[in-house]
Motif scaffolding. Structure first.
Motif, PDB file in Angstrom:
ATOM      1  N   SER A  17     -17.278 -26.706 -47.078  1.00  0.00           N
ATOM      2  CA  SER A  17     -17.056 -28.145 -46.923  1.00  0.00           C
ATOM      3  C   SER A  17     -17.661 -28.932 -48.086  1.00  0.00           C
ATOM      4  O   SER A  17     -17.132 -29.969 -48.468  1.00  0.00           O
ATOM      5  CB  SER A  17     -17.657 -28.613 -45.601  1.00  0.00           C
ATOM      6  N   VAL A  18     -18.750 -28.432 -48.646  1.00  0.00           N
ATOM      7  CA  VAL A  18     -19.361 -29.144 -49.765  1.00  0.00           C
ATOM      8  C   VAL A  18     -18.464 -29.069 -50.996  1.00  0.00           C
ATOM      9  O   VAL A  18     -18.254 -30.055 -51.697  1.00  0.00           O
ATOM     10  CB  VAL A  18     -20.758 -28.563 -50.066  1.00  0.00           C
TER      11      VAL A  18
ATOM     12  N   GLU B 145     -15.232 -28.653 -50.967  1.00  0.00           N
ATOM     13  CA  GLU B 145     -14.057 -29.487 -50.720  1.00  0.00           C
ATOM     14  C   GLU B 145     -14.399 -30.956 -50.883  1.00  0.00           C
ATOM     15  O   GLU B 145     -13.624 -31.719 -51.448  1.00  0.00           O
ATOM     16  CB  GLU B 145     -13.512 -29.221 -49.313  1.00  0.00           C
ATOM     17  N   GLY B 146     -15.603 -31.326 -50.400  1.00  0.00           N
ATOM     18  CA  GLY B 146     -16.022 -32.713 -50.526  1.00  0.00           C
ATOM     19  C   GLY B 146     -16.046 -33.152 -51.973  1.00  0.00           C
ATOM     20  O   GLY B 146     -15.606 -34.251 -52.321  1.00  0.00           O
ATOM     21  N   SER B 147     -16.558 -32.280 -52.819  1.00  0.00           N
ATOM     22  CA  SER B 147     -16.648 -32.629 -54.234  1.00  0.00           C
ATOM     23  C   SER B 147     -15.262 -32.681 -54.873  1.00  0.00           C
ATOM     24  O   SER B 147     -14.923 -33.629 -55.580  1.00  0.00           O
ATOM     25  CB  SER B 147     -17.529 -31.612 -54.947  1.00  0.00           C
ATOM     26  N   LEU B 148     -14.448 -31.685 -54.572  1.00  0.00           N
ATOM     27  CA  LEU B 148     -13.104 -31.652 -55.169  1.00  0.00           C
ATOM     28  C   LEU B 148     -12.286 -32.856 -54.714  1.00  0.00           C
ATOM     29  O   LEU B 148     -11.519 -33.427 -55.478  1.00  0.00           O
ATOM     30  CB  LEU B 148     -12.393 -30.353 -54.781  1.00  0.00           C
ATOM     31  N   ALA B 149     -12.475 -33.242 -53.448  1.00  0.00           N
ATOM     32  CA  ALA B 149     -11.702 -34.351 -52.911  1.00  0.00           C
ATOM     33  C   ALA B 149     -12.069 -35.670 -53.575  1.00  0.00           C
ATOM     34  O   ALA B 149     -11.351 -36.644 -53.464  1.00  0.00           O
ATOM     35  CB  ALA B 149     -11.909 -34.455 -51.403  1.00  0.00           C
ATOM     36  N   LEU B 150     -13.216 -35.691 -54.257  1.00  0.00           N
ATOM     37  CA  LEU B 150     -13.590 -36.917 -54.958  1.00  0.00           C
ATOM     38  C   LEU B 150     -13.099 -36.898 -56.396  1.00  0.00           C
ATOM     39  O   LEU B 150     -13.494 -37.726 -57.206  1.00  0.00           O
ATOM     40  CB  LEU B 150     -15.104 -37.086 -54.938  1.00  0.00           C
TER      41      LEU B 150
ATOM     42  N   ALA C 198     -13.487 -34.328 -58.539  1.00  0.00           N
ATOM     43  CA  ALA C 198     -14.246 -33.497 -59.467  1.00  0.00           C
ATOM     44  C   ALA C 198     -13.419 -32.273 -59.816  1.00  0.00           C
ATOM     45  O   ALA C 198     -12.687 -31.756 -58.981  1.00  0.00           O
ATOM     46  CB  ALA C 198     -15.561 -33.069 -58.826  1.00  0.00           C
TER      47      ALA C 198
ATOM     48  N   THR D  14     -17.708 -29.544 -60.063  1.00  0.00           N
ATOM     49  CA  THR D  14     -18.211 -29.195 -58.739  1.00  0.00           C
ATOM     50  C   THR D  14     -19.290 -28.125 -58.843  1.00  0.00           C
ATOM     51  O   THR D  14     -20.352 -28.231 -58.235  1.00  0.00           O
ATOM     52  CB  THR D  14     -17.057 -28.675 -57.866  1.00  0.00           C
TER      53      THR D  14
ATOM     54  N   ARG E 294     -22.513 -29.606 -60.869  1.00  0.00           N
ATOM     55  CA  ARG E 294     -23.220 -30.746 -60.304  1.00  0.00           C
ATOM     56  C   ARG E 294     -23.688 -30.488 -58.879  1.00  0.00           C
ATOM     57  O   ARG E 294     -24.631 -31.112 -58.418  1.00  0.00           O
ATOM     58  CB  ARG E 294     -22.321 -31.970 -60.284  1.00  0.00           C
ATOM     59  N   THR E 295     -23.016 -29.652 -58.170  1.00  0.00           N
ATOM     60  CA  THR E 295     -23.326 -29.507 -56.753  1.00  0.00           C
ATOM     61  C   THR E 295     -23.694 -28.082 -56.377  1.00  0.00           C
ATOM     62  O   THR E 295     -24.744 -27.836 -55.791  1.00  0.00           O
ATOM     63  CB  THR E 295     -22.117 -29.970 -55.917  1.00  0.00           C
TER      64      THR E 295
ATOM     65  N   MET F   4     -27.551 -26.513 -55.638  1.00  0.00           N
ATOM     66  CA  MET F   4     -27.806 -26.055 -54.267  1.00  0.00           C
ATOM     67  C   MET F   4     -28.194 -24.589 -54.236  1.00  0.00           C
ATOM     68  O   MET F   4     -28.922 -24.155 -53.346  1.00  0.00           O
ATOM     69  CB  MET F   4     -26.567 -26.275 -53.405  1.00  0.00           C
TER      70      MET F   4
ATOM     71  N   SER G 145     -29.989 -28.722 -47.169  1.00  0.00           N
ATOM     72  CA  SER G 145     -28.663 -28.951 -46.601  1.00  0.00           C
ATOM     73  C   SER G 145     -28.597 -28.284 -45.248  1.00  0.00           C
ATOM     74  O   SER G 145     -29.504 -27.587 -44.831  1.00  0.00           O
ATOM     75  CB  SER G 145     -27.582 -28.381 -47.510  1.00  0.00           C
ATOM     76  N   ASP G 146     -27.498 -28.513 -44.569  1.00  0.00           N
ATOM     77  CA  ASP G 146     -27.347 -27.975 -43.219  1.00  0.00           C
ATOM     78  C   ASP G 146     -27.458 -26.458 -43.194  1.00  0.00           C
ATOM     79  O   ASP G 146     -27.885 -25.876 -42.222  1.00  0.00           O
ATOM     80  CB  ASP G 146     -25.984 -28.385 -42.660  1.00  0.00           C
TER      81      ASP G 146
ATOM     82  N   MET H  50      -5.119 -30.219 -51.596  1.00  0.00           N
ATOM     83  CA  MET H  50      -6.280 -29.428 -51.216  1.00  0.00           C
ATOM     84  C   MET H  50      -5.873 -27.989 -50.931  1.00  0.00           C
ATOM     85  O   MET H  50      -6.692 -27.082 -50.994  1.00  0.00           O
ATOM     86  CB  MET H  50      -6.937 -30.024 -49.964  1.00  0.00           C
TER      87      MET H  50
ATOM     88  N   PHE I  14     -13.248 -35.500 -44.176  1.00  0.00           N
ATOM     89  CA  PHE I  14     -13.009 -34.287 -43.395  1.00  0.00           C
ATOM     90  C   PHE I  14     -13.495 -34.432 -41.962  1.00  0.00           C
ATOM     91  O   PHE I  14     -14.197 -35.384 -41.604  1.00  0.00           O
ATOM     92  CB  PHE I  14     -13.710 -33.106 -44.062  1.00  0.00           C
TER      93      PHE I  14
ATOM     94  N   ASN J 170     -19.445 -34.097 -44.356  1.00  0.00           N
ATOM     95  CA  ASN J 170     -19.954 -33.131 -45.339  1.00  0.00           C
ATOM     96  C   ASN J 170     -20.641 -33.811 -46.513  1.00  0.00           C
ATOM     97  O   ASN J 170     -20.241 -33.661 -47.644  1.00  0.00           O
ATOM     98  CB  ASN J 170     -18.818 -32.238 -45.841  1.00  0.00           C
TER      99      ASN J 170
ATOM    100  N   PHE K 265     -23.242 -34.424 -49.514  1.00  0.00           N
ATOM    101  CA  PHE K 265     -23.926 -33.491 -50.393  1.00  0.00           C
ATOM    102  C   PHE K 265     -25.425 -33.546 -50.095  1.00  0.00           C
ATOM    103  O   PHE K 265     -25.927 -34.584 -49.676  1.00  0.00           O
ATOM    104  CB  PHE K 265     -23.717 -33.875 -51.862  1.00  0.00           C
ATOM    105  N   PRO K 266     -26.118 -32.458 -50.330  1.00  0.00           N
ATOM    106  CA  PRO K 266     -27.575 -32.478 -50.118  1.00  0.00           C
ATOM    107  C   PRO K 266     -28.271 -33.268 -51.226  1.00  0.00           C
ATOM    108  O   PRO K 266     -29.059 -32.726 -51.982  1.00  0.00           O
ATOM    109  CB  PRO K 266     -27.953 -31.003 -50.122  1.00  0.00           C
TER     110      PRO K 266
ATOM    111  N   TYR L 104     -21.552 -40.268 -56.535  1.00  0.00           N
ATOM    112  CA  TYR L 104     -21.050 -38.991 -57.066  1.00  0.00           C
ATOM    113  C   TYR L 104     -19.715 -39.132 -57.785  1.00  0.00           C
ATOM    114  O   TYR L 104     -19.561 -38.712 -58.942  1.00  0.00           O
ATOM    115  CB  TYR L 104     -20.924 -38.004 -55.910  1.00  0.00           C
TER     116      TYR L 104
ATOM    117  N   ILE M  14     -18.857 -38.572 -61.751  1.00  0.00           N
ATOM    118  CA  ILE M  14     -17.858 -37.608 -62.208  1.00  0.00           C
ATOM    119  C   ILE M  14     -16.924 -38.262 -63.211  1.00  0.00           C
ATOM    120  O   ILE M  14     -16.514 -37.665 -64.196  1.00  0.00           O
ATOM    121  CB  ILE M  14     -17.036 -37.087 -60.990  1.00  0.00           C
TER     122      ILE M  14
ATOM    123  N   MET N  49     -28.820 -35.980 -45.620  1.00  0.00           N
ATOM    124  CA  MET N  49     -28.819 -35.071 -44.480  1.00  0.00           C
ATOM    125  C   MET N  49     -29.652 -35.606 -43.319  1.00  0.00           C
ATOM    126  O   MET N  49     -29.567 -35.102 -42.206  1.00  0.00           O
ATOM    127  CB  MET N  49     -29.372 -33.716 -44.900  1.00  0.00           C
TER     128      MET N  49
ATOM    129  N   ARG O  38     -18.339 -42.849 -49.596  1.00  0.00           N
ATOM    130  CA  ARG O  38     -18.244 -42.025 -50.788  1.00  0.00           C
ATOM    131  C   ARG O  38     -16.793 -41.977 -51.282  1.00  0.00           C
ATOM    132  O   ARG O  38     -16.518 -42.024 -52.465  1.00  0.00           O
ATOM    133  CB  ARG O  38     -18.732 -40.628 -50.416  1.00  0.00           C
TER     134      ARG O  38
ATOM    135  N   ILE P 296     -14.732 -44.715 -55.184  1.00  0.00           N
ATOM    136  CA  ILE P 296     -13.920 -44.529 -56.386  1.00  0.00           C
ATOM    137  C   ILE P 296     -12.586 -45.247 -56.293  1.00  0.00           C
ATOM    138  O   ILE P 296     -11.693 -45.013 -57.095  1.00  0.00           O
ATOM    139  CB  ILE P 296     -13.707 -43.033 -56.697  1.00  0.00           C
TER     140      ILE P 296
END
Ligand SMILES: Nc1ncnc2c1ncn2[C@@H]1O[C@H](COP(=O)(O)OP(=O)(O)O)[C@@H](O)[C@H]1O
Ligand SMILES: [Mg+2]
Lengths: 551, 306
Positions: free
Chosen positions: A420-421, A423-428, A430, A435, A438-439, A443, A548-549, B108, B146, B150, B152-153, B162, B166, B201, B215, B219
């Motif tokens: 999910s992390v 995907e979260g980055s790609l969906a923005l 990146a 991804t 940076r992430t 981590m 993180s979780d 995706m 989603f 989700n 980021f940490p 973020y 980018i 978190m 988030r 953008i």
């Protein structure tokens, strides 16, 4: 009843707790043993005086410290060549350190307890640590200055400490001069010689150029002579005083002050004095250079070499391992080929370390090092520069050895990062590499640190391969000094692990070396602990930062 | 109707600009974000009046879309138009392909090796599956939220920043402003304004979901896809997110997947019912929930399904 107890899960708790307890006992036992054995060595032990009478022989007088005592079956002692009455079944014997290796040639010896007279602790017993021939045990008579007695009795003791301190001070100066000033000049002279040789090789050795270099050489020589003069003056001053003392055998000897490292009067010293003496000896051990075929003095070069090698290794292995793992996990298409690579990497971890040493010697030292020498260090030939074992090759060999650990740990960390992390980055918007860098990599950083921790622990404790690729028993120079380029990765170096082996097994004087083996082992363990704690502290900070979780 | 189409055409002109190089775009982007202040009351009545699909400006045009995961035919022959600045809701039983369809809209599914796609999807008339499309750029225009929050940490601030980072935005003032604006729009600002540097978190599930929405809108995308955004939230958090969606549709096109019929009826302008990878019925939410045309739809909506 028993069934219920079984069902409650209690037996498993006991089993787990028991396993932990065993681990703890083993670890504390190990560290405790080497700590006690190693650290007690520096304590100024009481000096005993006694008579020793072998039946049917003249009694002899003994002066020394008891290093160990044991009670053994009489047969063991008989086999060792002692005479013991027939009816006696067990015998107590003592290991005495008598010193005076130059006079009696036996500085450690076993004596049967029954043959000993009464133990006394004479007040004017003197123990001198010397530059050569090990310890001296005797009775202080007088302090000499230019051959004349200037102090006797109690007065002599006061003078002794002061004058030893003065001599030690002077010797430190002389050593400084020899190591840094004269060493530096020798290094620069060598550079001049190499420059001359380089010119000759390139055919540019015009008379002017040669003359210039020779001028430099002469200037250095003049500098050297000046320093040499100063050094001789210091040496002369050091030789001014001497100690006159009587040995237990009744011989009167004169020991030059310049030969004395430390003086002690253990039977009279107060607790404070003893602690001072202890700290002093311990400091010497940690911060000084070895003497007497490594059986005396310090282990500083070995500590330095170990730490530097581990650092250089970490600098090599971390980026390579991490990049390899990222490629394997993030970029490579998963399939039979990546599986094959993983199998190879894992098998690499199982290869005995000596095999890496052989590989390092054959490939790194002779092949790569030889090629580097041919390319860049032609002037120095036939003396090899990188074509011989050295710090860099040792670090590289260990980097290879620990690479699987870093790769596996990093991959593990990467695979634990939730989809999910990503995907979260790609969906923005990146890209994949954004991804990852940076992430994902931040981590996975704690996992990478875990890999590095394991690698460091493994590398610091490794000895076998190092003997082939760079570690020596006694290195004339540290791999880092004040001469450009300051870090000399081509130099061979000393290492604690090998030092233990060398002192423990190759030493001419086993008894004298024994406590040093423990003390060195303790130092090695402590260094590994410190390196690990540093890495763990860094990892925990990273963890905190990228909580993180999934954690 | 005229009231309603005006902002839509506004928006279209803006999106045409969006295809122009970066510089022109970022300057253009700040305009609609400031606009709501004085636009707020005017189109409100208008946007609720979603009438005829044929009168809407198309945002996505999906033609004969087929999606296969290996041998599993997840979407078969889906064709539909998703209108601009409306909320389109996808409903249907689990596994019918709602998420799959949604994930096609910002590519995706490219991440899944075994996914094979055919047919075409046009965004503002351009095929998003053509070779020339810059996928990260597409995802900047089509954001996604989603099912499970989700974040980021990283810190709350960094999460929202973020996407801008980018894009290479460095100016702190620009980022600060965007973070505040996005958090305000996501109705999270008041709750976190004093602890922007705290780890994301540490937020509650509902806050995390709003953070993720913030988030996404930081953008300034044109479309936001939301895949069951409230399924992990309690009723209060759900209400907040729904309210948020109603506000967002003034500036964005929203596509939402939901299992909650009431939610689809409440927030959706249009509603699509899917079953076994097929689009069964697609109409305004009113029609779908009051006079559905197909029996399957009626059964599903009334809970008499399967
Ligand atoms: N990553 C994937 N790999 C393989 N099959 C998938 C994947 N994602 C979804 N599917 C399959 O596609 C079908 C549609 O799934 P999905 O779109 O997630 O349904 P929904 O969101 O409507 O519950 C299901 O049969 C599911 O098993
Ligand atoms: Mg789904």
């Amino acid at each position: 009843m028993l069934k219920n107890w079984y069902k409650s899960g209690a037996p498993y708790i006991w089993l787990n707790a028991g396993a932990i307890a065993i681990c703890m006992i083993m670890v504390t036992g190990l560290i405790g043993l080497i700590a006690v054995r190693g650290l007690s060595h520096f304590w100024p032990a009481a000096v005993i005086e006694t008579t020793y009478t072998v039946p049917g022989e003249e009694p002899i007088r003994l002066l020394g410290t008891v290093r160990r005592s044991e009670t053994v079956p009489a047969s063991v002692v008989r086999e060792a060549g002692f005479e013991v009455p027939e009816d006696q079944l067990i015998v107590t014997r003592h290991l005495l350190q008598l010193g005076n290796r130059d006079i009696t040639s036996r500085d450690f010896a076993w004596y049967i307890g029954e043959n000993m007279g009464e133990w006394t602790y004479p007040e004017n017993a003197l123990v001198l640590e010397r530059m050569t021939w090990g310890n001296f045990y005797g009775f202080l008579q007088a302090i000499l200055e230019d051959g004349e007695a200037v102090a006797e009795g109690e007065e002599a003791w006061r003078e002794l400490y002061e004058r030893v301190e003065r001599a030690v001070d002077l010797r430190q100066q002389v050593m400084q001069i020899e190591r840094y000033d004269i060493g530096g000049i020798a290094y620069q002279q060598e550079q001049v010689r190499l420059a001359q040789r380089r010119l000759a090789l390139r055919g540019e050795d015009t008379p002017e150029a040669i003359a210039e270099l020779e001028e430099q050489h002469a200037a250095l020589q003049a500098q050297f002579e000046e320093i040499d003069l100063h050094r001789n003056e210091l040496r002369r001053q050091m030789d001014r005083d001497a100690v006159r003392a009587e040995t237990a055998g009744g011989r009167v000897v004169t020991i030059n002050m310049s030969d004395i490292v430390r003086a002690a009067r253990p039977n009279v010293m107060s607790l404070g004095d003893k602690i001072g003496h202890y700290i002093d000896s311990f400091q010497e051990f940690v911060f000084d250079y070895p003497r007497e075929a490594n059986t005396e003095g310090g282990i500083f070069p070995a500590i330095f070499g170990t730490v530097l090698m581990v650092i250089v290794m970490s600098i090599i292995v971390t980026p390579v391992g991490v990049l390899a793992a990222i490629y394997l996990r993030e970029y490579a298409r998963q399939g039979p080929f990546t599986r094959l690579i993983r199998i190879c990497v894992n098998n690499l971890a199982g290869v005995p370390s000596i095999v890496f040493g052989v590989f390092g010697l054959g490939f790194f030292v002779y092949f790569l090092g030889g090629a580097i020498d041919d390319q860049f260090f032609q002037a120095a030939q036939p003396t090899p520069t990188f074509g011989r074992p050295g710090l860099f090759w040792a670090s590289l060999t260990l980097a290879l050895l620990t690479l699987p650990v870093v790769i596996v740990a990093t991959e593990e960390g990467l695979s634990r990062i939730p989809k999910s992390v990503r995907e979260g980055s790609l969906a923005l918007g990146a890209t994949k590499s954004e991804t990852i860098w940076r992430t994902i990599v931040p981590m996975a950083a704690p996992a990478m640190m875990t890999g590095l921790i394991l690698a460091v622990a493994r590398a610091a404790g490794e000895v076998a391969p190092l003997m082939l690729v760079g570690v020596v028993k006694l290195a004339p120079n540290l791999p880092m000094d004040g001469n450009f380029p300051y870090l000399h990765l081509d130099r061979s170096f000393m290492h604690l692990g090998f030092h233990i082996y060398d002192v423990g097994f190759q030493s001419p004087n086993v008894e004298a070396a024994r406590p040093l083996v423990y003390a060195t082992a303790l130092t090695l363990v402590l260094i590994i602990i410190v390196l690990n704690l540093t890495a763990i502290a860094i990892r925990n900070r990273l963890r905190e930062k990228f909580k993180s979780d999934s954690d | 109707m005229t009231n309603m189409t005006k902002p839509a055409t506004d928006r279209t002109s803006a999106t045409m600009e969006n295809n122009a190089p970066e510089a022109g775009r970022t300057s253009e982007r700040h305009v609609p974000s400031l606009a709501p202040e004085f636009r707020r009351d005017a189109p409100k009545g208008a946007t609720t009046a979603a009438g005829d699909l044929n009168q809407e400006t198309p945002c996505f045009q999906i033609n004969a879309l087929n999606l296969r995961y290996g041998s599993n035919h997840a979407l078969s022959d889906v064709s539909m138009m998703i209108p601009h600045q409306r909320i389109t809701a996808f409903i249907g039983p689990s596994g019918c392909g709602k998420s799959s369809l949604l994930r096609c809209l910002n590519r995706m599914n490219d991440l899944i090796d075994i996914a094979q796609i055919s047919g075409e999807i046009l965004l503002d008339g351009q095929d998003i599956y053509s070779k020339k499309v810059d996928v990260p750029e597409l995802r900047r225009r089509v954001g996604m939220v989603f099912q499970k929050p989700n974040p980021f940490p990283k810190s709350i601030y960094e999460n929202v920043a973020y996407g801008l980072r980018i894009q290479g935005v460095r100016r702190k003032s620009v980022i600060d402003e965007a973070v505040e604006r996005s958090l305000r729009k996501a109705a999270l600002w008041d709750e976190v304004k004093d602890r922007l540097k705290a780890p994301a978190m540490e937020l509650s599930g509902g806050q995390q979901q709003r953070l993720v929405i913030a988030r996404a809108i930081a953008i300034e995308p044109e479309v936001i896809l939301l895949d069951e955004p409230c399924s992990a939230l309690d009723p209060i958090a759900t209400a907040k997110v729904e309210e948020l969606m109603m506000e967002l549709k003034e500036n964005y096109t929203l596509v939402i997947v939901t299992h909650n019929m009431q939610q689809a009826a409440r927030v959706g302008d249009y509603c699509a019912f899917m079953y076994m990878g097929e689009l069964i019925e697609y109409d305004t939410a009113e029609v779908m929930f009051q006079t559905p045309g197909k029996k399957q739809t009626e059964d599903y909506i009334t809970g008499r399904f399967g």
